[in-house]
Design a protein around this motif. Structure first.
Motif, PDB file in Angstrom:
ATOM      1  N   LEU A  38     -73.631   1.185  -8.416  1.00  0.00           N
ATOM      2  CA  LEU A  38     -73.620   0.739  -7.018  1.00  0.00           C
ATOM      3  C   LEU A  38     -73.671   1.926  -6.055  1.00  0.00           C
ATOM      4  CD1 LEU A  38     -71.118  -2.241  -6.828  1.00  0.00           C
ATOM      5  CD2 LEU A  38     -73.507  -2.246  -6.185  1.00  0.00           C
ATOM      6  N   LEU A  39     -72.951   2.994  -6.406  1.00  0.00           N
ATOM      7  CA  LEU A  39     -72.985   4.204  -5.578  1.00  0.00           C
ATOM      8  C   LEU A  39     -74.389   4.799  -5.567  1.00  0.00           C
ATOM      9  CD1 LEU A  39     -69.605   5.889  -6.544  1.00  0.00           C
ATOM     10  CD2 LEU A  39     -70.249   5.125  -4.270  1.00  0.00           C
ATOM     11  N   GLY A  40     -75.036   4.741  -6.725  1.00  0.00           N
ATOM     12  CA  GLY A  40     -76.413   5.214  -6.825  1.00  0.00           C
ATOM     13  C   GLY A  40     -77.344   4.404  -5.937  1.00  0.00           C
ATOM     14  N   LEU A  41     -77.128   3.093  -5.929  1.00  0.00           N
ATOM     15  CA  LEU A  41     -77.951   2.207  -5.078  1.00  0.00           C
ATOM     16  C   LEU A  41     -77.751   2.524  -3.600  1.00  0.00           C
ATOM     17  CD1 LEU A  41     -77.559  -1.315  -6.690  1.00  0.00           C
ATOM     18  CD2 LEU A  41     -79.681  -0.130  -6.246  1.00  0.00           C
ATOM     19  N   LEU A  42     -76.507   2.792  -3.258  1.00  0.00           N
ATOM     20  CA  LEU A  42     -76.165   3.124  -1.877  1.00  0.00           C
ATOM     21  C   LEU A  42     -76.849   4.426  -1.452  1.00  0.00           C
ATOM     22  CD1 LEU A  42     -74.242   1.564  -0.026  1.00  0.00           C
ATOM     23  CD2 LEU A  42     -72.472   3.204  -0.590  1.00  0.00           C
ATOM     24  N   LEU A  43     -76.827   5.385  -2.369  1.00  0.00           N
ATOM     25  CA  LEU A  43     -77.445   6.685  -2.097  1.00  0.00           C
ATOM     26  C   LEU A  43     -78.958   6.544  -2.013  1.00  0.00           C
ATOM     27  CD1 LEU A  43     -76.412   9.594  -1.772  1.00  0.00           C
ATOM     28  CD2 LEU A  43     -76.914   9.967  -4.152  1.00  0.00           C
ATOM     29  N   ASP A  44     -79.468   5.647  -2.818  1.00  0.00           N
ATOM     30  CA  ASP A  44     -80.905   5.389  -2.858  1.00  0.00           C
ATOM     31  C   ASP A  44     -81.446   4.936  -1.511  1.00  0.00           C
ATOM     32  OD1 ASP A  44     -82.510   5.843  -4.951  1.00  0.00           O
ATOM     33  OD2 ASP A  44     -82.717   3.766  -5.540  1.00  0.00           O
ATOM     34  N   ALA A  45     -80.608   4.168  -0.786  1.00  0.00           N
ATOM     35  CA  ALA A  45     -81.058   3.621   0.494  1.00  0.00           C
ATOM     36  C   ALA A  45     -81.259   4.700   1.543  1.00  0.00           C
ATOM     37  CB  ALA A  45     -80.057   2.593   0.996  1.00  0.00           C
ATOM     38  N   THR A  46     -80.489   5.777   1.434  1.00  0.00           N
ATOM     39  CA  THR A  46     -80.574   6.796   2.480  1.00  0.00           C
ATOM     40  C   THR A  46     -81.276   8.059   2.028  1.00  0.00           C
ATOM     41  OG1 THR A  46     -78.393   7.532   1.817  1.00  0.00           O
ATOM     42  CG2 THR A  46     -78.502   6.057   3.709  1.00  0.00           C
ATOM     43  N   SER A  47     -81.460   8.212   0.748  1.00  0.00           N
ATOM     44  CA  SER A  47     -82.052   9.457   0.264  1.00  0.00           C
ATOM     45  C   SER A  47     -83.187   9.156  -0.706  1.00  0.00           C
ATOM     46  CB  SER A  47     -80.966  10.270  -0.444  1.00  0.00           C
ATOM     47  OG  SER A  47     -81.530  11.311  -1.180  1.00  0.00           O
ATOM     48  N   GLY A  48     -84.202   9.972  -0.636  1.00  0.00           N
ATOM     49  CA  GLY A  48     -85.264   9.842  -1.618  1.00  0.00           C
ATOM     50  C   GLY A  48     -86.423   8.975  -1.192  1.00  0.00           C
ATOM     51  N   VAL A  49     -87.450   9.043  -1.981  1.00  0.00           N
ATOM     52  CA  VAL A  49     -88.681   8.317  -1.687  1.00  0.00           C
ATOM     53  C   VAL A  49     -88.861   7.161  -2.662  1.00  0.00           C
ATOM     54  CG1 VAL A  49     -91.182   8.560  -1.557  1.00  0.00           C
ATOM     55  CG2 VAL A  49     -89.726  10.381  -0.716  1.00  0.00           C
ATOM     56  N   ASN A  50     -88.596   7.445  -3.934  1.00  0.00           N
ATOM     57  CA  ASN A  50     -88.737   6.399  -4.945  1.00  0.00           C
ATOM     58  C   ASN A  50     -87.391   5.748  -5.201  1.00  0.00           C
ATOM     59  OD1 ASN A  50     -91.423   7.211  -5.300  1.00  0.00           O
ATOM     60  ND2 ASN A  50     -90.731   8.835  -6.658  1.00  0.00           N
ATOM     61  N   ASN A  51     -87.376   4.444  -5.167  1.00  0.00           N
ATOM     62  CA  ASN A  51     -86.124   3.736  -5.436  1.00  0.00           C
ATOM     63  C   ASN A  51     -85.769   3.798  -6.916  1.00  0.00           C
ATOM     64  OD1 ASN A  51     -85.873   3.007  -2.844  1.00  0.00           O
ATOM     65  ND2 ASN A  51     -86.558   0.909  -3.112  1.00  0.00           N
ATOM     66  N   GLY A  52     -84.497   3.700  -7.177  1.00  0.00           N
ATOM     67  CA  GLY A  52     -84.046   3.569  -8.554  1.00  0.00           C
ATOM     68  C   GLY A  52     -83.730   4.857  -9.262  1.00  0.00           C
ATOM     69  N   ILE A  53     -84.085   5.995  -8.652  1.00  0.00           N
ATOM     70  CA  ILE A  53     -83.851   7.272  -9.324  1.00  0.00           C
ATOM     71  C   ILE A  53     -82.351   7.554  -9.448  1.00  0.00           C
ATOM     72  CG2 ILE A  53     -84.054   9.794  -9.026  1.00  0.00           C
ATOM     73  CD1 ILE A  53     -86.924   9.430  -8.350  1.00  0.00           C
ATOM     74  N   TYR A  54     -81.633   7.400  -8.348  1.00  0.00           N
ATOM     75  CA  TYR A  54     -80.205   7.738  -8.376  1.00  0.00           C
ATOM     76  C   TYR A  54     -79.384   6.789  -9.260  1.00  0.00           C
ATOM     77  CZ  TYR A  54     -81.164  11.155  -4.779  1.00  0.00           C
ATOM     78  OH  TYR A  54     -81.659  12.225  -4.105  1.00  0.00           O
ATOM     79  N   PRO A  55     -79.562   5.450  -9.134  1.00  0.00           N
ATOM     80  CA  PRO A  55     -78.775   4.586 -10.031  1.00  0.00           C
ATOM     81  C   PRO A  55     -79.029   4.903 -11.502  1.00  0.00           C
ATOM     82  CG  PRO A  55     -79.873   3.267  -8.376  1.00  0.00           C
ATOM     83  CD  PRO A  55     -80.367   4.648  -8.211  1.00  0.00           C
ATOM     84  N   ALA A  56     -80.292   5.133 -11.827  1.00  0.00           N
ATOM     85  CA  ALA A  56     -80.629   5.410 -13.228  1.00  0.00           C
ATOM     86  C   ALA A  56     -80.037   6.744 -13.676  1.00  0.00           C
ATOM     87  CB  ALA A  56     -82.135   5.412 -13.402  1.00  0.00           C
TER      88      ALA A  56
END
Lengths: 176, 283
Positions: free
Chosen positions: A56-74
């Motif tokens: 969930l923290l990865g998903l949250l970070l994904d919303a504000t950082s990065g271009v491709n979704n899913g990188i941080y949660p994974a």
């Protein structure tokens, strides 16, 4: 209650990282505070609930950082599972070896993001030397931050303690 | 009893795995449709954006007080410098107004249609990318202000990037220096066209033939070919040209016209038909 506290803390850390810490020059190293929180969850607890929180923290970070979704949660998922498995099977003390484990886990996290970015078609990948100042900053700041998490977030996991804090109730046995 | 416990444990483990898989699916599937209005992302963006807005306002008010104090100390000297600068600008303005009048006459002669300026929205930067991997920013305007994914973002100095995602009150913008970004450019001096790609800190101007005369400090502007950015917006200046023995193209490095580290406000052009960004955010 614990999950809500962790997620609130996560939002606060992301806000801090994206507004204040970005002013630190890149060569100085910007510590990834959310990663410290994820590793704290991995090393201090043994339930599966923390794994969900990490994603969930990865998903949250994904919303504000990065271009491709899913990188941080994974990446958090991989790092979390590998760290838990390694700690369970090797002669590692969760508290004593917290910082070395965190540093090694960050290397794994960095590699995972690097690999996923290259797979998603990045032509210009950030150089590995970039990881050095980040790891240094992470190692320096992780001790006080982890201590802060122990102080502020652990009580939310202890229902009895939390109730005492919130309602000021004392235990019936005053010697406990 | 033991079997029941074991079954319960198995069931719990299965539930955790299924939930995790669902999360990962939610997280990874949108790789192919970022900007397509992922509700989960928009909600997260709104929550974090709210905090970022408050934190930015707090930090800027603190730094504002300090900067006002520092500014007061040098205000007299600066005032003189500015007056001298203003005089010079007045002289330049007279020269340019003559040129503009001549330009207008020539345009009329050639029956050129004047391009109408796109409506725009000014937005304040409230957050920057936390990682060293990507170059994105968060601004305090969103879909409620008419912002849609794909719209071009500029400042007075030059191009900034494109809108990647827009929730109701917050938008994320991919900067042109991000390795995933590509903009069509044109060298003003020799009219060579190519693709400007980000490399994290600056740009690389790709596909410039070796026979073209590209010099250091040449100005590069948008060519307007893709229809995303209007024509003639500054991109940057050539900082290095190298001709390798192999290949057909020159290696041209470009210093951005915009100082991305000091950006505070940006202008989002509400272009009528912005191209929808694909998953990789390519412009």
């Amino acid at each position: 209650m614990f999950s809500v506290a962790v997620m609130t803390c996560g939002v606060f850390l992301i806000v801090l990282e994206s507004t204040l810490l970005v002013k630190i020059p890149g060569w100085f190293g910007r510590p990834d505070l959310v990663f410290i929180l994820v590793m704290w969850l991995a090393l201090r607890f043994e339930n599966s609930r923390e794994l969900l929180l990490a994603v969930l923290l990865g998903l949250l970070l994904d919303a504000t950082s990065g271009v491709n979704n899913g990188i941080y949660p994974a990446a958090y998922l991989v790092t979390f599972i590998v760290t838990r498995v390694a700690v369970a099977n090797l002669n590692i003390d969760r508290r004593t070896h917290h910082i070395p484990v965190l540093v090694v886990a960050y290397l794994l996290f960095f590699s995972t993001v690097w690999l996923m970015s290259s797979l998603s078609g990045h032509t210009e990948l950030i150089p590995w030397r970039q990881a050095v100042p980040e790891i240094m900053a992470l190692a320096i700041i992780s001790y006080p931050i982890t201590h802060l998490f122990d102080r502020c977030l652990t009580p939310f996991d202890d229902k009895e303690l939390l109730q005492r804090i919130l309602h000021g109730r004392r235990r019936s046995n005053r010697y406990l | 009893m033991r079997r029941r416990d074991r079954n319960r444990r198995r069931l719990r483990r299965l539930a955790v795995i299924i939930t995790l898989l669902a999360f990962v699916a939610v997280a990874t599937l949108p790789v192919f449709n970022r900007g397509a209005g992922n509700m989960l992302h928009n909600a997260a963006l709104e929550i974090v954006g709210l905090g970022q807005r408050g934190a930015t306002a707090l930090f800027s008010s603190i730094t504002g007080v300090w900067e006002d104090y520092v500014a007061l100390r040098n205000v007299r000297k600066r005032n003189r410098e500015l007056e001298a600068e203003l005089d010079e600008y007045r002289r330049t303005l007279i020269k340019y107004s003559e040129a503009a009048a001549l330009n207008a006459r020539l345009k009329k002669l050639l029956d050129l249609k004047e391009e109408t300026e796109s409506p725009n929205v000014t937005a304040r930067i409230i957050g920057r990318d936390t990682s060293s991997w990507f170059r994105t920013i968060t601004v305090d305007r969103g879909a409620d202000d008419g912002i849609r994914p794909g719209m071009p973002v500029i400042t007075v100095e030059g191009i900034v990037g494109r809108v990647m995602e827009a929730s109701s009150g917050i938008s994320t913008i991919i900067l042109c220096i991000d390795p995933n970004s590509a903009v069509d450019g044109l060298i003003q001096h020799c009219r060579a066209q190519g693709i400007i790609k980000g490399n994290g800190e600056g740009y690389i101007f790709n596909y410039v033939m070796k026979n073209l005369d590209v010099r250091k400090n040449d100005m590069i502007v948008t060519s307007g070919m893709s229809g995303v950015f209007p024509k003639g917006i500054p991109i940057g200046r050539v900082s290095m040209v190298s001709n390798t023995a192999r290949g057909m193209f020159q290696e041209v490095r470009v210093e951005p016209a915009v100082n991305f580290g000091q950006l505070e406000f940006v202008m989002i052009l509400l272009r009528e038909n912005p191209l929808t960004m694909n998953s990789k955010g390519r412009n």
